[in-house]
Every structure is written in structure tokens, then in C-alpha cells.
Design a protein around this motif. Structure first.
Motif, short mmCIF file in Angstrom:
data_model
loop_
_atom_site.label_atom_id
_atom_site.label_comp_id
_atom_site.label_asym_id
_atom_site.label_seq_id
_atom_site.Cartn_x
_atom_site.Cartn_y
_atom_site.Cartn_z
N GLY A 67 0.85 -1.19 0.00
CA GLY A 67 0.00 0.00 0.00
C GLY A 67 0.88 1.23 0.00
O GLY A 67 1.95 1.23 -0.59
N GLY A 71 -3.36 -2.35 -1.68
CA GLY A 71 -4.21 -1.35 -1.01
C GLY A 71 -3.54 0.00 -1.05
O GLY A 71 -2.62 0.23 -1.83
N GLY A 72 -3.98 0.91 -0.17
CA GLY A 72 -3.37 2.25 -0.10
C GLY A 72 -3.49 2.99 -1.42
O GLY A 72 -4.33 2.69 -2.27
N ALA A 98 -3.56 1.18 -4.95
CA ALA A 98 -4.69 0.40 -5.48
C ALA A 98 -5.36 1.06 -6.68
O ALA A 98 -5.86 0.37 -7.58
CB ALA A 98 -5.72 0.17 -4.37
N MET A 144 -2.74 0.80 4.34
CA MET A 144 -3.87 0.55 3.43
C MET A 144 -4.69 1.81 3.15
O MET A 144 -5.54 1.84 2.25
CB MET A 144 -4.80 -0.52 4.03
CG MET A 144 -4.17 -1.88 4.11
SD MET A 144 -3.96 -2.65 2.49
CE MET A 144 -2.19 -2.75 2.39
N THR A 192 -5.79 -0.29 7.58
CA THR A 192 -4.44 -0.57 8.06
C THR A 192 -4.51 -1.42 9.33
O THR A 192 -3.74 -2.37 9.50
CB THR A 192 -3.70 0.77 8.31
OG1 THR A 192 -3.71 1.49 7.08
CG2 THR A 192 -2.27 0.56 8.79
#
Ligand SMILES: Nc1ncnc2c1ncn2[C@@H]1O[C@H](COP(=O)(O)OP(=O)(O)OP(=O)(O)O)[C@@H](O)[C@H]1O
Ligand SMILES: O=C(O)[C@H](O)COP(=O)(O)O
Length: 403
Positions: free
Chosen positions: A199, A223-224, A227, A329, A341
Motif C-alpha cells: 500500500g 491497497g493504499g 490500489a 492501506m 491498516t
């Protein structure tokens, strides 16, 4: 690679030892919100000081533009280092100028000084070898010996990381030795399933790592800020979310390769969005909305993974024998965007596999969100650095420490 233990056995009393640390800590104004990176270099600094060395600690902080900028001063980190050492730490207000020269000249055996942010000098990060070399020459004049211990920056071909060790007898500090020892395990005999969660916000730096990880990991969870480039590559709209437009072709290729090779590339199925970036100072309620990953409104920005994705990622981490996680995230610094997260951190602490968390902000997130550090296999101080190590790349700051 010679280590600090060899240096200590040679004897350092009275010698000026330049310690390249990574004191790039998160700051709220001048308040350090997580001092993990300062604690991480303590064993090296303490050992050198106890042996009578005159210790010159240097680091970058943030990304100033090659000139002094008070917002990026290392003064708070120097003060914290002094508190942790329980000793006075001198602070030079420049890197290689009058203040640094006189501060270092004034050190007595066993004393510690910190010089100002290395990136206040354009030579530190220059792509021009001669310009970097000229800055390294001036840094070399401040010391007799070099100890590399800024693991978080070893992937940078910067003057203090790469050029300076070539000019002085050089050794690896305790932190670098520990970090490399642990990360080696993930490159040699990795236990499977091997799951990598990525992320964070340094998207352009880290997207390229996926190229290599697709050959190494069994499952990749994205993620984060990272993404949204994947969601866009799948043809979804991502509104005002972080997007690395120039890497879309590469990301499309990653998606295809994953499909063919059977590596699971897992993307968010929902996300928290808002029309504006949250206020990280006041932490005023942000009232985000939850939307499906293929329904981000044009005027909204994705700031955390959503509740369905949290459950999905926890399930994808549950059976892992090895986990490497870099990059929060979501914008975990704000409570409304910390749940993604937290969910990933929780899944790692619940895991019976070997878990490694890497990165300045990722490690800070784990601590500030209240997780017990002991519940993780290893918390690395380097995000980009550990990822590039896992990629199998030659890292300039490690290569420079070889004999
Ligand atoms: N969706 C998002 N949009 C914008 N920023 C995000 C998003 N998700 C996470 N972030 C931000 O990412 C930042 C951390 O990213 P970064 O890539 O620097 O990770 P790191 O763990 O510090 O690694 P490194 O050590 O390489 O810097 C946090 O400040 C967080 O707010
Ligand atoms: O936070 C980090 O990853 C290191 O301190 C390196 O910082 P940089 O990405 O600005 O070079």
C-alpha cells in the motif's frame, strides 16, 4: 562486508566516526509522532560512544529541494536522540559548512553530534556523479571512518549512502546487519504460501517491485494509494484518487501475467471516499462514504480500503506461512481512514506465519495504532529499501559497504 564489531575490536577511541542513519521520522510540526527509526540506530551510536569514538550522526528527513528548509530540520530528531541516549547531543545547523566543521572539531571522545538534513545540499541526491562526489568529499573531511546504518535509505544512490563510504574505511552498523539478516530469509528459503501486502503513497517507486514479486509471491494484496492505478487499469473510474497514469500499461501487463501464472493479485472490492483530503492536524471527522471499487464518483478520492476488502484481505492473510507488508492501506494518520491498516496489522498479529512489516510509515502505523511490536516477526525500518532488497536488486548503500 565488515561490521561495526570489527571496527570496535580495531579500536575507535578518539576517531571521528560518521554514522549514516535514517532519522526520517514522521513529524507533526516539530513533534516526532513515532521515534522508531531513532531507537533503531541507538545500538550503533551507543556502542561507538561507549568505545570513545567522536560520533557524527547524519541523515535526510523528508524531501526538501536541495536547499535549507526549516520544515525539514533534523533538530527535533537530534533532541530526541539526546533524550534516548541520556546525553547531550550537539547539533550543527548546516551539513558541511562552518557549523558542522566547528561542531565536529569540538567533540570530545564519546560525544555525539548530529549534522543538519543532508538533503539541504543539492549534492546529496544529485544524479550527476561529479556533483555528488564533490559533496561526498566535503562530508569525508568531517570524519575518519564511515558506518552505514541507515537501512531505510540504502536503495538510494545518494552521496552520503553511496559515494562517501568509497572515501573512508567503511563498516555496516548493527541495524543494517540485523535487517539484512532477517530479509535474507525471505529471499532464500521462503515458506509458502508467501503473501505480500502493498500500500502506501510512494506509488511510482513501488509499482515496479510488483514485476519481480509476481515471480516470487503466491498472493499479492494491493491497497493504499497503490490500489487506484490497478483499478484504473481494470477500466474503472478512480475520481481524484492517487493515480500513476504513466504506469498504466505496466500495471495492465501485471494483471495479465498474474492471471496466466496463477499468482493471486487481489484488489479492493470497496473503498472509503471523500471529496477532500482529511485534516491530519485537527483530525476533524471526515464522514467518508463507502463505495464499490468500480463506483468511485468523479469528484471523490479513495482514502482507505472498505469493510468488505478488510474482511477479504484478512482471509487472504489467514493461511500465510510468510507475510511481507509494506505501505498503509489508507491515510491511517486520520482515525476515519485507519481501519484498513488496522485490519491488515491485526491479521498479521493473528497469523501463525513469519510476518515482516517494512517501512517508516508502516512501522509507525503499527505502533501508533496500538499494536504490540512483539506480535510481528520483524519490523523493518525500510519500506522501499526492503522491497528492493526482496526484488533481488543490488542496493547502492549495501554494495558500497562491501570490501
Ligand atoms: N489512498 C491513499 N491516498 C493517499 N495517501 C495514502 C493512501 N493510502 C495510504 N496513504 C499514505 O501513504 C503514506 C505511507 O506511504 P509510504 O509509501 O511512504 O510507506 P512507508 O511505510 O513509509 O514506506 P517507506 O519507508 O518506503 O517510505 C501514509 O502517510 C498514508 O497516509
Ligand atoms: O522513508 C523512507 O523510505 C526512507 O527514509 C527513504 O526516503 P526517500 O524515499 O525520500 O528516499
Amino acid at each position: 562486508m565488515k561490521t561495526i564489531d570489527e571496527l570496535l575490536s580495531e579500536g575507535v577511541a578518539g576517531r571521528r566516526v560518521f554514522v549514516r542513519a535514517d532519522l526520517n521520522v514522521p513529524l507533526d510540526g516539530t513533534t516526532i509522532t513515532d521515534d522508531g527509526r531513532i531507537r533503531a540506530v541507538l545500538p550503533t551510536v551507543e556502542a561507538l560512544a561507549a568505545a570513545g569514538a567522536r560520533v557524527v550522526v547524519a541523515s535526510h528527513l523528508g524531501r526538501p529541494k536541495g536547499a535549507p528548509d526549516p520544515a525539514f530540520s533534523l533538530a527535533p530528531a537530534a533532541a530526541r536522540l539526546g533524550e534516548l541516549l541520556g546525553a547531550d547531543v550537539a547539533f550543527a545547523t548546516d551539513t558541511v559548512g562552518e557549523s558542522a566543521t566547528s561542531t565536529v572539531a569540538g567533540l570530545t571522545d564519546g560525544q555525539v553530534a548530529v549534522i543538519e538534513n543532508l538533503r539541504f545540499n543539492a549534492g546529496e541526491t544529485s544524479k550527476d556523479d561529479a556533483e555528488r562526489g564533490a559533496f561526498a568529499d566535503r562530508l569525508a573531511a568531517l570524519a575518519d571512518v564511515y558506518v552505514g546504518d541507515g537501512f531505510g535509505a540504502v536503495h538510494r544512490k545518494h552521496a552520503s549512502v553511496f559515494d562517501l563510504p568509497a572515501r573512508l574505511p567503511h563498516y555496516a552498523g548493527h541495524l543494517i546487519a540485523t535487517e539484512v539478516g532477517v530479509l535474507k530469509k525471505l529471499t532464500e528459503d521462503v515458506k509458502r504460501p508467501y503473501v505480500v501486502a502493498l500500500g502506501g503513497a510512494k506509488v511510482s517507486d513501488k509499482l515496479a517491485v510488483i514485476d519481480e514479486l509476481l515471480d516470487k509471491a503466491d498472493r499479492l494484496l494491493i491497497g493504499g494509494g497503490m490500489a487506484y492505478t490497478f483499478l484504473k487499469a481494470k477500466g474503472y473510474e478512480v475520481g481524484k484518487s492517487l493515480l500513476q497514469e504513466d504506469q498504466l500499461p505496466a500495471v495492465r501487463e501485471y494483471l495479465e501475467r498474474a492471471e496466466k501464472s496463477g499468482v493471486e493479485l487481489v484488489l479492493p472490492v470497496d473503498t472509503l471516499v471523500s471529496g477532500e483530503f482529511p485534516d491530519l492536524k485537527t483530525k476533524a471527522p471526515a464522514h467518508p462514504a463507502t463505495v464499490a471499487a468500480d463506483a468511485i464518483p468523479a469528484d471523490q478520492e479513495g482514502l482507505d480500503i472498505g469493510p468488505e476488502t478488510r474482511k477479504l484481505y484478512a482471509s487472504k492473510l489467514a493461511d500465510a506461512a510468510t507475510v511481507f507488508w509494506n505501505g498503509p492501506m489508507g491515510v491511517f494518520e486520520h482515525p476515519d481512514y485507519a481501519e484498513g491498516t488496522k485490519a491488515v496489522a491485526q491479521a498479521l498479529t493473528d497469523s501463525r506465519g513469519f510476518t515482516v512489516v517494512g517501512g517508516g510509515d508502516s512501522a509507525a502505523a503499527v505502533r501508533t495504532l496500538g499494536f504490540d511490536e512483539q506480535a510481528f516477526g520483524h519490523i523493518s525500518t525500510g519500506g522501499g529499501a526492503s522491497l528492493e532488497y526482496l526484488e533481488g536488486k543490488t542496493l547502492p548503500g549495501l554494495a558500497a559497504l562491501e570490501d
